[in-house]
Structures are given as structure tokens and as C-alpha cells.
Design a protein around this motif. Sequence first.
Motif, PDB file in Angstrom:
ATOM      1  N   GLY A 103       0.816  -1.213   0.000  1.00 33.97           N
ATOM      2  CA  GLY A 103       0.000   0.000   0.000  1.00 33.97           C
ATOM      3  C   GLY A 103       0.852   1.267   0.000  1.00 33.97           C
ATOM      4  O   GLY A 103       0.432   2.298  -0.547  1.00 33.97           O
ATOM      5  N   TYR A 104       2.042   1.195   0.582  1.00 31.97           N
ATOM      6  CA  TYR A 104       2.890   2.402   0.642  1.00 31.97           C
ATOM      7  C   TYR A 104       3.452   2.769  -0.731  1.00 31.97           C
ATOM      8  O   TYR A 104       3.240   3.893  -1.194  1.00 31.97           O
ATOM      9  CB  TYR A 104       3.990   2.236   1.701  1.00 31.97           C
ATOM     10  N   PRO A 105       4.142   1.836  -1.417  1.00 32.96           N
ATOM     11  CA  PRO A 105       4.596   2.196  -2.764  1.00 32.96           C
ATOM     12  C   PRO A 105       3.431   2.492  -3.718  1.00 32.96           C
ATOM     13  O   PRO A 105       3.506   3.427  -4.529  1.00 32.96           O
ATOM     14  CB  PRO A 105       5.408   0.982  -3.240  1.00 32.96           C
ATOM     15  N   ALA A 106       2.350   1.727  -3.592  1.00 35.78           N
ATOM     16  CA  ALA A 106       1.196   1.983  -4.469  1.00 35.78           C
ATOM     17  C   ALA A 106       0.641   3.379  -4.202  1.00 35.78           C
ATOM     18  O   ALA A 106       0.290   4.111  -5.139  1.00 35.78           O
ATOM     19  CB  ALA A 106       0.118   0.915  -4.228  1.00 35.78           C
ATOM     20  N   LEU A 136      10.110   4.057  14.429  1.00 31.31           N
ATOM     21  CA  LEU A 136      11.322   4.601  13.813  1.00 31.31           C
ATOM     22  C   LEU A 136      11.108   4.892  12.329  1.00 31.31           C
ATOM     23  O   LEU A 136      12.054   5.009  11.563  1.00 31.31           O
ATOM     24  CB  LEU A 136      12.501   3.637  14.033  1.00 31.31           C
ATOM     25  N   SER A 137       9.845   4.985  11.922  1.00 29.11           N
ATOM     26  CA  SER A 137       9.481   5.465  10.587  1.00 29.11           C
ATOM     27  C   SER A 137       9.850   4.537   9.447  1.00 29.11           C
ATOM     28  O   SER A 137      10.321   4.972   8.394  1.00 29.11           O
ATOM     29  CB  SER A 137      10.086   6.848  10.318  1.00 29.11           C
ATOM     30  N   SER A 138       9.605   3.252   9.634  1.00 26.34           N
ATOM     31  CA  SER A 138       9.833   2.341   8.510  1.00 26.34           C
ATOM     32  C   SER A 138       8.859   2.659   7.367  1.00 26.34           C
ATOM     33  O   SER A 138       9.224   2.521   6.193  1.00 26.34           O
ATOM     34  CB  SER A 138       9.687   0.887   8.951  1.00 26.34           C
ATOM     35  N   SER A 139       7.653   3.106   7.687  1.00 28.12           N
ATOM     36  CA  SER A 139       6.696   3.428   6.617  1.00 28.12           C
ATOM     37  C   SER A 139       7.187   4.618   5.802  1.00 28.12           C
ATOM     38  O   SER A 139       7.144   4.602   4.572  1.00 28.12           O
ATOM     39  CB  SER A 139       5.320   3.783   7.171  1.00 28.12           C
ATOM     40  N   ALA A 140       7.647   5.658   6.502  1.00 29.87           N
ATOM     41  CA  ALA A 140       8.124   6.846   5.784  1.00 29.87           C
ATOM     42  C   ALA A 140       9.339   6.503   4.927  1.00 29.87           C
ATOM     43  O   ALA A 140       9.471   6.995   3.799  1.00 29.87           O
ATOM     44  CB  ALA A 140       8.465   7.961   6.764  1.00 29.87           C
ATOM     45  N   ALA A 141      10.230   5.648   5.439  1.00 26.93           N
ATOM     46  CA  ALA A 141      11.411   5.268   4.655  1.00 26.93           C
ATOM     47  C   ALA A 141      10.970   4.601   3.349  1.00 26.93           C
ATOM     48  O   ALA A 141      11.508   4.891   2.273  1.00 26.93           O
ATOM     49  CB  ALA A 141      12.313   4.339   5.465  1.00 26.93           C
ATOM     50  N   LEU A 142       9.959   3.735   3.432  1.00 31.19           N
ATOM     51  CA  LEU A 142       9.470   3.039   2.242  1.00 31.19           C
ATOM     52  C   LEU A 142       8.790   4.016   1.279  1.00 31.19           C
ATOM     53  O   LEU A 142       8.987   3.954   0.063  1.00 31.19           O
ATOM     54  CB  LEU A 142       8.515   1.921   2.668  1.00 31.19           C
ATOM     55  N   GLU A 143       8.011   4.940   1.825  1.00 33.59           N
ATOM     56  CA  GLU A 143       7.349   5.924   0.955  1.00 33.59           C
ATOM     57  C   GLU A 143       8.385   6.806   0.256  1.00 33.59           C
ATOM     58  O   GLU A 143       8.316   7.028  -0.966  1.00 33.59           O
ATOM     59  CB  GLU A 143       6.433   6.834   1.793  1.00 33.59           C
ATOM     60  N   VAL A 144       9.323   7.319   1.040  1.00 35.90           N
ATOM     61  CA  VAL A 144      10.278   8.287   0.479  1.00 35.90           C
ATOM     62  C   VAL A 144      11.188   7.620  -0.544  1.00 35.90           C
ATOM     63  O   VAL A 144      11.467   8.195  -1.606  1.00 35.90           O
ATOM     64  CB  VAL A 144      11.082   8.972   1.610  1.00 35.90           C
ATOM     65  N   ARG A 169       1.224  12.547   1.799  1.00 39.12           N
ATOM     66  CA  ARG A 169      -0.114  12.461   1.202  1.00 39.12           C
ATOM     67  C   ARG A 169      -0.484  10.995   0.936  1.00 39.12           C
ATOM     68  O   ARG A 169      -1.621  10.587   1.134  1.00 39.12           O
ATOM     69  CB  ARG A 169      -0.148  13.281  -0.101  1.00 39.12           C
ATOM     70  N   ALA A 170       0.492  10.205   0.483  1.00 37.98           N
ATOM     71  CA  ALA A 170       0.224   8.780   0.251  1.00 37.98           C
ATOM     72  C   ALA A 170      -0.239   8.116   1.540  1.00 37.98           C
ATOM     73  O   ALA A 170      -1.201   7.341   1.557  1.00 37.98           O
ATOM     74  CB  ALA A 170       1.480   8.089  -0.283  1.00 37.98           C
ATOM     75  N   GLU A 171       0.434   8.436   2.631  1.00 36.95           N
ATOM     76  CA  GLU A 171       0.076   7.804   3.907  1.00 36.95           C
ATOM     77  C   GLU A 171      -1.289   8.297   4.394  1.00 36.95           C
ATOM     78  O   GLU A 171      -2.114   7.528   4.874  1.00 36.95           O
ATOM     79  CB  GLU A 171       1.167   8.067   4.951  1.00 36.95           C
ATOM     80  N   ASN A 172      -1.547   9.599   4.251  1.00 36.02           N
ATOM     81  CA  ASN A 172      -2.832  10.175   4.701  1.00 36.02           C
ATOM     82  C   ASN A 172      -3.985   9.659   3.844  1.00 36.02           C
ATOM     83  O   ASN A 172      -4.992   9.177   4.362  1.00 36.02           O
ATOM     84  CB  ASN A 172      -2.827  11.703   4.589  1.00 36.02           C
ATOM     85  N   ASP A 173      -3.842   9.774   2.523  1.00 31.90           N
ATOM     86  CA  ASP A 173      -5.008   9.630   1.647  1.00 31.90           C
ATOM     87  C   ASP A 173      -5.121   8.257   0.986  1.00 31.90           C
ATOM     88  O   ASP A 173      -6.189   7.900   0.502  1.00 31.90           O
ATOM     89  CB  ASP A 173      -4.980  10.706   0.546  1.00 31.90           C
TER      90      ASP A 173
END
Length: 401
Positions: A103-106, A136-144, A169-173
Motif C-alpha cells: 500500500g505504501y509504494p502503491a 522509527l518510521s519504517s513506513s516513511a522510509a518506504l514511501e520516500v 499524502r500517500a500515507e494520509n489519503d
Amino acid sequence: MTTTQDDRGELDRAAHAAARHRELFGTEPEGFFAAPGRANLIGEHTDYNDGFVMPLALPHITTITASRRADRLLRVHSRDVPGPTVELSLDGLTPGTVKGWAGYPAGVAWVLLGAGHRLGGADLYVESDVPTGAGLSSSAALEVVTALALSELNGLGLTPEELARHSQRAENDFVGMPCGILDQMASACCAAGHVLYLDTRDLSSRQVPFDMAAEGLRLLVMDTQVKHAHADGAYGQRRAECEAGAVALGVPALRDVAYPDLDAALARLDATGLDNGVIRRRVRHVVTEDRRVERVIELLEAGRPREIGPVLTEGHASLRDDFAVSCPELDLVVAASTEAGALGARMTGGGFGGSAIVLVEADATAAIGEAVTAAFDAAGHRRPRIFEALPSAGARRGALP
Ligand code: GLA
């Protein structure tokens, strides 16, 4: 003390990832990209109040090898999550429909397309040693890292700030988590040897030198490895409470309540009769936390790093008592480490489990780690994972061998 799971050099990691990419996708990767996890030194739950934060990037990174495709497919494969390659059509992405890590890369692809960027299909192979569920922001690392890879593959030339904004925005929306921009800005913009002093209202920032080793100090991360249920719902509730406080006070965001005006603002809130004390405490945390960020920056810039310790510990008490986002394990790290002589300690990240940071004299590192471990044993908790928070580089393109 454990080191990162992947302490191979970055070139070595790129070589391994490239080989795996060829095996999985049958094509040569065109680029290798990395984005780190983060710890936040101070400034917690201030970002969605337009306030101040001060993160540092960790040495732990999420990497992507990427290659373009002639069609409209996005294919993503993770080394770290068991399961087959996930295949998605760029033209069929819909929020809430892609479950799990993909879901994060998508979501990032969906946001970039929605912003009017032209994207072609891509094959992405992901590896990460950022601890997941550890705050420790593994989600943000994957998004960025995804945003960077897609930007480079498609020649979009996005700036680090743009990578962060699209990722948030990807994480929010798309994923549906109402986070602020702390994690994504940290992952995209931090610099090695520095903390990032960031105003989340306009994203103006300053890189502040942060070399604890040169001061005879160490900043440790202690990951409790617990994640309490309902954390995401409670996060959204805190955010709503802060917004209700700002509305009641007639300000755009709680950042606009100046610290010297706090008592008057709290008296105004009390007079509304709306509140049973909850919003009052949330407001007090946010306003005092913004003040603590200011204190920490003053102390760091005055060359007095030891004195930030008590400010960190005070920040923890505020998160525990006023913001109610701590948990027994995090409180125990703070209590046990400070009793054993740490200069200061606090939970870092969203809370409800996850990690704490602990500032120690270098020569006390082992003793304080042992004291915390003993306290966890005595309480019957699983032992925390302990490692050093070495301020590292933000998102980057790496070399392929
Ligand atoms: C999580 C969120 C961030 C921030 C922190 C708390 O990490 O993703 O946006 O709100 O919690 O400071």
C-alpha cells in the motif's frame, strides 16, 4: 549492543539487491535508492499542530532497485515480507484497496499520478533494515525511497521537500493514517552528523551539527519491541483533540499559542466549559513541547549538549501525563535509564509502544544498557533492542556496481 541488521557497505548491498532484482524481474536495475528511518530528538506530536520538530536520520535504511517497464504495471517485491511479487496496474490504483506493505509504494504512485506527473510502469525490489512497528518510521522510509525511485525513473526531478509532501499524502489519503510530516521530512532531508530543526508550518529548516561522540556522549535507541493495539485510532483521536483545542482558542493551530500566553489560553479553555480537562492537557503538551524544542536548539547551539538531558526527560513526562501516548515499557526505559545515570530519556515517535531515546555519557553506555535490561527482566518484559542513534544521511541515489 547490536548493530544494524545489514552492516554490509552500501555498495555491497546494492550488488546483492541488483542480483536479486535480475532474478526476480529478469531485467537489469537502472537505479539503486535508499531512504532512512529516523529518531526524533524532541518535538513530539507537534507536527500536525504546525509546530517544531528535531529529527535525525538513522543508519537503518530501506533500499530499492528499480527498472522501467514498457507497460503500465507496477511490480513490487520485498525481501522482508514473505509472499509473492505484488502486481498492480498504475491505472487502477484506489485508496484502501492495496493491503499490507505494498500500500505504501502503491500510494506514492497514486499521489504522483494525481499530482499530474507522467509515470510509466516499474519493477521495484525492496530491502529494509529499519525496524518495523518500532516508532522509527519504517513506513516513511518506504514511501520516500519509492517517491525518489519513481521520480528518478521518470525524470520528475522532485526536491527532497516534494518527496516528503507526496509521501505524507500517500500515507494520509491512500493508506489512511493521518500522520503529520515529521517522518517523511526526516527521511528525505536529514544530513549525516546533524539534526534537522524543522518548522512544520512552512517546512523551513536548519541542519544543526549533532556530534555526540565528539562531546563524549552517546544517543541510544531502546526499542521496546511492543506495539499496543489501537495505536492508529488513538493517534487520530489526539490529532482531533488538538484541532478542537485550536478551534476553541480561535487560532489556526496550537503552534499559534505562544508559550508566555499558555496560562491565559488554558484559563480561556476552562471558561468555555466544553472540556473535562483532556483538551487542556493536550494543549499544554503541545505548547510546552514547542518550547522544549526551542530550549534544545539553544543549548545545542551554545555547545551545552549535556543540558538537553533534563529537557528530554521533561518531554517524556509531558507525553506520558498530558498527552497520554506512552506505555509502561517506555516509562520503564526512561525511569531505569535515568536512575542508572542517563542524562535524559524520552519516548520517540508516535508512542503506544515503540522506542525511546536515551542520552548517556559514552563511558556509561554499557552500564545503563544493563540497568535497563535488568529492569525489563524484573518486570517480566521482553528485553529491549539497544543501538546507537548515529545521525546519518537522508534519502539518496546510490551507486550500482
Ligand atoms: C508519528 C507520525 C508523525 C508524528 C509523530 C509524533 O511518527 O507519523 O507525523 O506526529 O508520530 O511526533
